[in-house]
Design a protein around this motif. Sequence first.
Motif, PDB file in Angstrom:
ATOM      1  N   SER A  38      50.846  39.999  43.195  1.00  0.00           N
ATOM      2  CA  SER A  38      50.127  39.631  41.929  1.00  0.00           C
ATOM      3  C   SER A  38      49.478  38.218  41.661  1.00  0.00           C
ATOM      4  O   SER A  38      50.073  37.262  42.383  1.00  0.00           O
ATOM      5  N   CYS A  39      48.599  38.212  40.722  1.00  0.00           N
ATOM      6  CA  CYS A  39      47.993  36.982  40.550  1.00  0.00           C
ATOM      7  C   CYS A  39      47.407  37.178  39.133  1.00  0.00           C
ATOM      8  O   CYS A  39      46.758  38.077  38.780  1.00  0.00           O
ATOM      9  N   THR A  40      47.787  35.981  38.183  1.00  0.00           N
ATOM     10  CA  THR A  40      47.022  36.029  37.213  1.00  0.00           C
ATOM     11  C   THR A  40      46.603  34.443  37.047  1.00  0.00           C
ATOM     12  O   THR A  40      46.845  33.498  37.507  1.00  0.00           O
ATOM     13  N   TYR A  41      45.577  34.495  36.015  1.00  0.00           N
ATOM     14  CA  TYR A  41      44.914  33.031  35.876  1.00  0.00           C
ATOM     15  C   TYR A  41      44.300  32.681  34.402  1.00  0.00           C
ATOM     16  O   TYR A  41      44.364  33.684  33.477  1.00  0.00           O
ATOM     17  N   ASP A  42      44.240  31.589  34.082  1.00  0.00           N
ATOM     18  CA  ASP A  42      43.867  31.322  32.671  1.00  0.00           C
ATOM     19  C   ASP A  42      42.520  30.350  32.770  1.00  0.00           C
ATOM     20  O   ASP A  42      42.431  29.452  33.411  1.00  0.00           O
ATOM     21  N   THR A  43      41.462  30.811  32.027  1.00  0.00           N
ATOM     22  CA  THR A  43      40.408  29.918  32.098  1.00  0.00           C
ATOM     23  C   THR A  43      39.598  30.277  30.688  1.00  0.00           C
ATOM     24  O   THR A  43      39.737  31.258  30.283  1.00  0.00           O
ATOM     25  N   SER A  44      38.699  29.316  30.265  1.00  0.00           N
ATOM     26  CA  SER A  44      37.686  29.539  29.292  1.00  0.00           C
ATOM     27  C   SER A  44      36.407  29.878  29.825  1.00  0.00           C
ATOM     28  O   SER A  44      35.603  29.919  28.923  1.00  0.00           O
TER      29      SER A  44
ATOM     30  N   SER B  21      28.006  28.818  44.025  1.00  0.00           N
ATOM     31  CA  SER B  21      28.762  27.752  43.451  1.00  0.00           C
ATOM     32  C   SER B  21      29.507  26.620  44.356  1.00  0.00           C
ATOM     33  O   SER B  21      30.125  27.029  45.190  1.00  0.00           O
ATOM     34  N   ASN B  22      29.517  25.496  44.066  1.00  0.00           N
ATOM     35  CA  ASN B  22      29.726  24.354  44.837  1.00  0.00           C
ATOM     36  C   ASN B  22      31.045  23.932  44.309  1.00  0.00           C
ATOM     37  O   ASN B  22      31.175  22.721  44.464  1.00  0.00           O
ATOM     38  N   TYR B  23      31.607  24.439  43.276  1.00  0.00           N
ATOM     39  CA  TYR B  23      32.759  23.827  42.459  1.00  0.00           C
ATOM     40  C   TYR B  23      34.040  23.893  43.451  1.00  0.00           C
ATOM     41  O   TYR B  23      34.122  24.555  44.480  1.00  0.00           O
ATOM     42  N   LYS B  24      34.936  23.142  42.857  1.00  0.00           N
ATOM     43  CA  LYS B  24      36.350  23.135  43.843  1.00  0.00           C
ATOM     44  C   LYS B  24      37.214  24.499  43.679  1.00  0.00           C
ATOM     45  O   LYS B  24      36.852  25.042  42.664  1.00  0.00           O
ATOM     46  N   LEU B  25      38.129  24.859  44.369  1.00  0.00           N
ATOM     47  CA  LEU B  25      39.004  25.825  44.409  1.00  0.00           C
ATOM     48  C   LEU B  25      40.043  25.315  43.830  1.00  0.00           C
ATOM     49  O   LEU B  25      40.569  24.298  44.200  1.00  0.00           O
ATOM     50  N   THR B  26      40.779  26.312  42.746  1.00  0.00           N
ATOM     51  CA  THR B  26      42.005  26.110  42.111  1.00  0.00           C
ATOM     52  C   THR B  26      42.927  26.970  42.723  1.00  0.00           C
ATOM     53  O   THR B  26      42.717  28.420  42.686  1.00  0.00           O
ATOM     54  N   PHE B  27      44.067  26.885  43.334  1.00  0.00           N
ATOM     55  CA  PHE B  27      44.909  27.743  44.146  1.00  0.00           C
ATOM     56  C   PHE B  27      46.270  27.951  43.163  1.00  0.00           C
ATOM     57  O   PHE B  27      46.541  26.914  42.481  1.00  0.00           O
ATOM     58  N   GLY B  28      46.697  29.150  43.338  1.00  0.00           N
ATOM     59  CA  GLY B  28      48.158  29.366  42.948  1.00  0.00           C
ATOM     60  C   GLY B  28      49.053  28.674  44.039  1.00  0.00           C
ATOM     61  O   GLY B  28      48.750  28.252  45.094  1.00  0.00           O
ATOM     62  N   LYS B  29      50.413  29.047  43.589  1.00  0.00           N
ATOM     63  CA  LYS B  29      51.299  28.431  44.573  1.00  0.00           C
ATOM     64  C   LYS B  29      51.544  29.326  45.784  1.00  0.00           C
ATOM     65  O   LYS B  29      52.071  28.896  46.925  1.00  0.00           O
ATOM     66  N   GLY B  30      51.094  30.452  45.985  1.00  0.00           N
ATOM     67  CA  GLY B  30      51.117  31.269  46.954  1.00  0.00           C
ATOM     68  C   GLY B  30      52.270  32.267  47.140  1.00  0.00           C
ATOM     69  O   GLY B  30      53.406  32.059  46.456  1.00  0.00           O
TER      70      GLY B  30
ATOM     71  N   THR C 277      48.418  31.394  38.625  1.00  0.00           N
ATOM     72  CA  THR C 277      49.810  31.746  38.683  1.00  0.00           C
ATOM     73  C   THR C 277      50.023  32.971  39.576  1.00  0.00           C
ATOM     74  O   THR C 277      49.584  33.971  39.340  1.00  0.00           O
ATOM     75  N   GLN C 278      50.834  32.732  40.421  1.00  0.00           N
ATOM     76  CA  GLN C 278      51.241  33.868  41.572  1.00  0.00           C
ATOM     77  C   GLN C 278      53.066  33.663  41.208  1.00  0.00           C
ATOM     78  O   GLN C 278      53.646  32.760  41.591  1.00  0.00           O
ATOM     79  N   SER C 279      53.313  34.827  40.621  1.00  0.00           N
ATOM     80  CA  SER C 279      54.678  35.099  40.378  1.00  0.00           C
ATOM     81  C   SER C 279      55.834  35.385  41.307  1.00  0.00           C
ATOM     82  O   SER C 279      56.920  35.576  41.178  1.00  0.00           O
TER      83      SER C 279
END
Lengths: 112, 117
Positions: B22-28, B101-110, B5-7
């Motif tokens: 600013s940037c916040t993220y959510d992950t387990s 790591s070869n996993y995907k990137l998850t982006f915020g809205k910018g 999330t980029q607010s």
Amino acid sequence: EPEVTQTPSHQVTQMGQEVILRCVPISNHLYFYWYRQILGQKVEFLVSFYNNEISEKSEIFDDQFSVERPDGSNFTLKIRSTKLEDSAMYFCASTWGGYEQYFGPGTRLTVT
Amino acid sequence: AQTVTQSQPEMSVQEAETVTLSCTYDTSENNYYLFWYKQPPSRQMILVIRQEAYKQQNATENRFSVNFQKAAKSFSLKISDSQLGDTAMYFCAFMRGSGGSNYKLTFGKGTLLTVNP
């Protein structure tokens, strides 16, 4: 410095037509990706590809989409029957296996 | 699933001043990377800076630095001595994994940053 290239830079097509977007990843890279960015929105993951098969795909990547690495250098994204909502910027990326993905300049796809 | 999330949709700063995005993220996930990418008007995505989640020290690249707060899941970008060439869309991004790591990137809205002369 090696870079990812993409062709064409801009593609205009009519709804229902097939398009193929082409990418040449950096030569020693092993992992390849397609992302798309609808105008004004965030970049979204479509698919990742390794060892000649899809590693992961998103819910966006339905049966209309396919990827291929036909000749060991090119990496293509095919959309079988384009829809208006496929209009977007499509980015190819590659990595040798580390954290940094190198992005191409993108192909702007316009579906009319 | 991860979310980023980029607010701040837009920000502006005067040349030579400092700005923080600013940037916040959510992950387990426990192991992951965080990135800031820059997308200038040319639309090319350029990596600005990265942070490994297991590292406590904040990453720095010349005028760019991050404030990584793992417990708060916050990852802000500070640009010092802003230059006109810093004008661009800035995306915060998340990638799970570690040690290459070869996993995907998850982006915020910018966040669209404009540097004013």
